[in-house]
Write a protein that holds these residues in place. Structure first.
Motif, PDB file in Angstrom:
ATOM      1  N   PHE A   1      -5.131   8.814  -5.625  1.00 39.88           N
ATOM      2  CA  PHE A   1      -6.333   8.027  -5.866  1.00 39.88           C
ATOM      3  C   PHE A   1      -6.048   7.017  -6.959  1.00 39.88           C
ATOM      4  CE2 PHE A   1      -6.530  11.726  -8.641  1.00 39.88           C
ATOM      5  CZ  PHE A   1      -6.977  11.219  -9.852  1.00 39.88           C
ATOM      6  N   TRP A   2      -6.990   6.093  -7.147  1.00 42.94           N
ATOM      7  CA  TRP A   2      -6.855   5.111  -8.219  1.00 42.94           C
ATOM      8  C   TRP A   2      -8.202   4.926  -8.893  1.00 42.94           C
ATOM      9  CZ3 TRP A   2      -9.282   0.206  -8.004  1.00 42.94           C
ATOM     10  CH2 TRP A   2      -9.918  -0.076  -6.790  1.00 42.94           C
ATOM     11  N   ARG A   3      -8.151   4.451 -10.125  1.00 43.13           N
ATOM     12  CA  ARG A   3      -9.366   4.222 -10.902  1.00 43.13           C
ATOM     13  C   ARG A   3      -9.259   2.870 -11.612  1.00 43.13           C
ATOM     14  NH1 ARG A   3     -11.429   7.792  -8.222  1.00 43.13           N
ATOM     15  NH2 ARG A   3     -11.681   9.963  -8.908  1.00 43.13           N
ATOM     16  N   LYS A   4     -10.391   2.209 -11.705  1.00 45.28           N
ATOM     17  CA  LYS A   4     -10.495   0.993 -12.507  1.00 45.28           C
ATOM     18  C   LYS A   4     -11.231   1.340 -13.785  1.00 45.28           C
ATOM     19  CE  LYS A   4      -8.964  -2.829 -10.330  1.00 45.28           C
ATOM     20  NZ  LYS A   4      -7.965  -3.736 -10.924  1.00 45.28           N
ATOM     21  N   ARG A   5     -10.622   1.095 -14.933  1.00 42.88           N
ATOM     22  CA  ARG A   5     -11.312   1.276 -16.197  1.00 42.88           C
ATOM     23  C   ARG A   5     -10.588   0.487 -17.270  1.00 42.88           C
ATOM     24  NH1 ARG A   5     -12.639   6.090 -18.950  1.00 42.88           N
ATOM     25  NH2 ARG A   5     -12.530   4.725 -20.744  1.00 42.88           N
ATOM     26  N   GLY A   6     -11.327   0.110 -18.306  1.00 44.37           N
ATOM     27  CA  GLY A   6     -10.754  -0.636 -19.410  1.00 44.37           C
ATOM     28  C   GLY A   6     -10.291   0.294 -20.512  1.00 44.37           C
ATOM     29  N   GLY A   7      -9.829  -0.313 -21.602  1.00 42.47           N
ATOM     30  CA  GLY A   7      -9.376   0.454 -22.747  1.00 42.47           C
ATOM     31  C   GLY A   7      -7.995   1.046 -22.535  1.00 42.47           C
TER      32      GLY A   7
ATOM     33  N   PRO B   1       0.818  -1.220   0.000  1.00 42.98           N
ATOM     34  CA  PRO B   1       0.000   0.000   0.000  1.00 42.98           C
ATOM     35  C   PRO B   1       0.849   1.266   0.000  1.00 42.98           C
ATOM     36  CG  PRO B   1      -0.733  -1.555   1.696  1.00 42.98           C
ATOM     37  CD  PRO B   1       0.586  -2.046   1.195  1.00 42.98           C
ATOM     38  N   LEU B   2       0.404   2.247  -0.814  1.00 46.08           N
ATOM     39  CA  LEU B   2       1.040   3.558  -0.838  1.00 46.08           C
ATOM     40  C   LEU B   2       0.167   4.626  -0.193  1.00 46.08           C
ATOM     41  CD1 LEU B   2       2.582   3.735  -4.439  1.00 46.08           C
ATOM     42  CD2 LEU B   2       3.528   2.706  -2.371  1.00 46.08           C
ATOM     43  N   GLY B   3      -1.091   4.261   0.108  1.00 44.36           N
ATOM     44  CA  GLY B   3      -2.024   5.229   0.680  1.00 44.36           C
ATOM     45  C   GLY B   3      -3.172   5.535  -0.253  1.00 44.36           C
ATOM     46  N   ASN B   4      -4.316   5.952   0.330  1.00 44.56           N
ATOM     47  CA  ASN B   4      -5.512   6.328  -0.431  1.00 44.56           C
ATOM     48  C   ASN B   4      -5.966   5.234  -1.387  1.00 44.56           C
ATOM     49  OD1 ASN B   4      -5.894   8.956   0.701  1.00 44.56           O
ATOM     50  ND2 ASN B   4      -4.219   9.709  -0.567  1.00 44.56           N
ATOM     51  N   GLY B   5      -5.786   3.978  -0.981  1.00 45.07           N
ATOM     52  CA  GLY B   5      -6.254   2.847  -1.778  1.00 45.07           C
ATOM     53  C   GLY B   5      -5.323   2.405  -2.876  1.00 45.07           C
ATOM     54  N   VAL B   6      -4.207   3.091  -3.072  1.00 44.49           N
ATOM     55  CA  VAL B   6      -3.242   2.735  -4.105  1.00 44.49           C
ATOM     56  C   VAL B   6      -2.342   1.621  -3.564  1.00 44.49           C
ATOM     57  CG1 VAL B   6      -1.287   3.533  -5.473  1.00 44.49           C
ATOM     58  CG2 VAL B   6      -3.286   5.006  -5.170  1.00 44.49           C
ATOM     59  N   VAL B   7      -2.231   0.531  -4.328  1.00 44.73           N
ATOM     60  CA  VAL B   7      -1.443  -0.613  -3.882  1.00 44.73           C
ATOM     61  C   VAL B   7      -0.535  -1.070  -5.022  1.00 44.73           C
ATOM     62  CG1 VAL B   7      -1.467  -2.966  -2.974  1.00 44.73           C
ATOM     63  CG2 VAL B   7      -3.291  -1.356  -2.329  1.00 44.73           C
ATOM     64  N   CYS B   8       0.767  -1.173  -4.754  1.00 48.36           N
ATOM     65  CA  CYS B   8       1.731  -1.672  -5.731  1.00 48.36           C
ATOM     66  C   CYS B   8       1.924  -3.175  -5.554  1.00 48.36           C
ATOM     67  CB  CYS B   8       3.079  -0.982  -5.549  1.00 48.36           C
ATOM     68  SG  CYS B   8       3.195   0.636  -6.339  1.00 48.36           S
ATOM     69  N   GLY B   9       2.058  -3.878  -6.666  1.00 52.32           N
ATOM     70  CA  GLY B   9       2.320  -5.305  -6.625  1.00 52.32           C
ATOM     71  C   GLY B   9       3.727  -5.604  -6.136  1.00 52.32           C
ATOM     72  N   PRO B  10       4.016  -6.861  -5.791  1.00 55.14           N
ATOM     73  CA  PRO B  10       5.319  -7.205  -5.221  1.00 55.14           C
ATOM     74  C   PRO B  10       6.469  -7.213  -6.224  1.00 55.14           C
ATOM     75  CG  PRO B  10       3.974  -9.172  -5.498  1.00 55.14           C
ATOM     76  CD  PRO B  10       3.086  -8.007  -5.825  1.00 55.14           C
ATOM     77  N   LYS B  11       6.179  -7.367  -7.523  1.00 56.65           N
ATOM     78  CA  LYS B  11       7.249  -7.503  -8.513  1.00 56.65           C
ATOM     79  C   LYS B  11       7.623  -6.186  -9.184  1.00 56.65           C
ATOM     80  CE  LYS B  11       6.260 -12.353  -9.573  1.00 56.65           C
ATOM     81  NZ  LYS B  11       5.943 -13.340 -10.647  1.00 56.65           N
ATOM     82  N   TYR B  12       6.633  -5.372  -9.530  1.00 58.40           N
ATOM     83  CA  TYR B  12       6.906  -4.101 -10.183  1.00 58.40           C
ATOM     84  C   TYR B  12       5.703  -3.199 -10.031  1.00 58.40           C
ATOM     85  CZ  TYR B  12       4.209  -6.343 -13.918  1.00 58.40           C
ATOM     86  OH  TYR B  12       3.244  -7.010 -14.626  1.00 58.40           O
TER      87      TYR B  12
END
Length: 422
Positions: free
Chosen positions: A117-123, A67-78
Motif C-alpha cells: 500500500f501507499w500513503r500520502k502525508r507531509g512532515g 507500477p509495482l501493484g496495489n497503487g504503488v508506482v516507482c518513478g522512472p529515475k529512482y
C-alpha cells in the motif's frame, strides 16, 4: 595513476585468488581480506532472487520503474529507501518503506518485497524501534505517532509557541527505546531552537538556542540513550563541525575539526558508551572509518584510508557492527594495496577495533549523482541490507536491492581482518 581496465581473464584470476570459502544461500562470504575484483553480473529480474557471484550472497531486486501493484508506482529515475542512517524496516521487519521517487510513502512486504500500500502525508516520519505498528512523525506544529496500515494518528505534542517543527531534518532518529526524539523548531520570537521530547511522558525538555554556537546547524538527532542531542553540521568557513548538548541544554562537546566524522550514524559501543561512526575528512585519520565518543570526543580509527561513502548502524538488534557503503574505482583500489580493499562494495565492520569484516556484496554502482549513491542500510536484526545501484549505467534507472545474510552460528563464516589496518 590509474591502471588500465581489467580484462575478463584477469577478473577471473583475481576472483579465484581472492575469494576463499564461498558460502551458500545468502550468508556473507568468508573471503580473503584483500581486494576482490569486480565480477560481471546481469541485472537481476524484479523479485527474482539471484546470487552475487563474488560472495555467494542472495540478492533480490525489489523495484522497477512504473507500477509495482496495489497503487504503488516507482518513478522512472529512482525509487529507493530514504538514507543509510534511516531505518527502512519496521521493528518486526514485516514492512519495508520506499519513499524516494515513489508516489508517496510506499510500503512493501518486509520479506517478499511485494508492494502492499501507499500513503500520502507531509512532515517527516521514522519507524518506532520497538512498536512495529507505529512511526514517529513531526510536522508543522505537531509531534505524533502514526500507524501506516490503518492511517490512524495520535498527536502527542502541539504548541502555538513553535512552528516549522522538523525531525532532524532528514537525519533524525529516535532513541533506541523509542521514547525520545530531538525536535528542530522556530520559536515564536524567531529563534532557531532544538529540544528533546519524551513521547511516553509527553514531556518537552528546555529549548536549546542554536545561535549560541557559531555557524548554521543543518540537522539534529537524539542520542541512542536519549540523554544528549548531536547537531551537525555547523558550517563555518567551509568546515563542517559538530556540537553535542545534554537534553537540559548544557553544551557538552564541540568538535571543530572538519567532518570528523560525517556521513555516519550513532550507536552504542561495546562498553555501553555512545559513539558516532562515520567517515573522517580531517587528519590524522582522513578517509578512515572512525568512531568518536559523544561523552569526551575520543576518536578510534577502525579502518585504513579508503573510499567509503556512508555508514549505518541501523541493525539495532545486532550491536557492535556498522554497515559500510564503498564507492571508488576498482582499478585505483587494486593499485593501492595499503588502502581498505573495497570498491563498489558493501561490508559489515566490527566496531571493536579489530578490523574484522563480513563482505556482503558488490554493488556494480558507478558514480553519477546523489540518488544513485548506494546508501546501504540494514534491517533491525541485520539479516537484510537494502541498497541502491544504477547497475553500471550512469544516468540510468536506480534500482533497489536487498541482500540477505545468515548470522547463525552454523553458517556464520569466520571474520577476516582487512589489509592496511591502522
Amino acid at each position: 595513476m590509474r591502471l588500465p581496465a581489467l580484462s575478463a581473464a584477469l577478473l577471473l584470476v583475481c576472483v579465484a585468488a581472492f575469494v576463499g570459502l564461498r558460502t551458500a544461500g545468502g550468508q556473507a562470504s568468508d573471503t580473503s581480506a584483500g581486494f576482490v575484483a569486480p565480477v560481471a553480473m546481469d541485472l537481476p529480474d524484479y523479485l527474482r532472487p539471484a546470487t552475487d557471484p563474488a560472495f555467494g550472497t542472495s540478492i533480490v531486486r525489489i523495484s522497477k520503474p512504473g507500477p509495482l501493484g496495489n497503487g504503488v508506482v516507482c518513478g522512472p529515475k529512482y525509487c529507493s529507501h530514504r538514507y543509510s542512517s534511516a531505518q527502512a524496516w519496521n521493528a518486526d521487519q514485516t514492512l519495508l518503506l520506499l519513499d524516494n521517487g515513489c508516489n508517496g510513502m510506499c510500503f512493501l512486504d518486509g520479506h517478499t518485497y511485494e508492494a502492499l500500500f501507499w500513503r500520502k502525508r507531509g512532515g517527516e516520519c521514522e519507524w518506532h524501534p520497538r512498536n512495529a505498528e507505529l512511526m514517529i512523525c513531526v510536522q508543522d506544529r505537531a509531534v505524533s505517532t502514526w500507524a501506516p496500515r490503518t492511517n490512524h494518528e495520535d498527536v502527542l505534542f502541539t504548541s502555538a509557541d513553535y512552528h516549522d517543527l522538523q525531525f532532524g531534518p532528514s537525519k533524525g532518529n529516535p532513541s533506541r527505546d523509542g521514547s525520545r526524539i530531538a525536535v528542530r523548531a522556530v520559536r515564536k520570537d524567531g529563534a532557531d531552537v532544538v529540544f528533546a521530547y519524551d513521547l511516553n511522558q509527553r514531556q518537552k525538555f528546555p529549548d536549546i538556542d542554536l545561535s549560541q554556537v557559531p555557524g548554521k546547524t543543518s540537522s539534529c538527532t537524539i542520542s541512542p540513550l536519549g540523554t544528549s542531542i548531536l547537531c551537525s553540521p555547523n558550517l563555518i568557513d567551509g568546515t563542517e563541525q559538530r556540537v553535542i548538548f545534554a537534553v537540559d541544554g548544557t553544551l557538552l562537546q564541540r568538535w571543530t575539526d572538519h567532518h570528523r566524522p560525517g556521513h555516519g550514524d550513532i550507536t552504542l559501543d561495546e562498553d555501553g558508551s555512545e559513539v558516532f561512526v562515520g567517515i573522517s575528512k580531517s587528519g590524522p585519520d582522513r578517509y578512515h572509518i572512525i568512531k568518536r565518543r559523544l561523552s569526551d570526543g575520543k576518536v578510534t580509527s577502525l579502518t585504513a584510508f579508503g573510499e567509503a561513502e556512508h555508514a549505518s548502524t541501523r541493525a539495532l538488534n545486532r550491536p557492535g557492527w556498522a554497515f559500510l557503503s564503498y564507492g571508488g574505482d576498482p582499478d585505483e583500489i587494486l593499485a593501492n594495496p595499503t588502502w581498505a580493499p573495497y570498491a563498489r562494495e558493501i561490508v559489515a565492520l566490527r566496531l571493536d577495533g579489530s578490523g574484522a569484516v563480513r563482505r556482503i556484496g558488490q554493488t556494480r554502482n558507478v558514480p553519477f549523482d546523489y540518488w544513485s549513491e548506494t546508501h546501504a542500510s540494514p534491517s533491525p536484526d541485520g539479516s537484510q541490507v537494502i541498497w541502491s545501484s544504477n547497475w553500471g549505467v550512469p544516468g540510468g534507472p536506480v534500482y533497489e536491492f536487498v541482500t540477505r545474510l545468515d548470522w547463525s552460528e552454523q553458517h556464520n563464516p569466520k571474520e577476516v581482518v582487512a589489509n592496511g589496518q591502522p
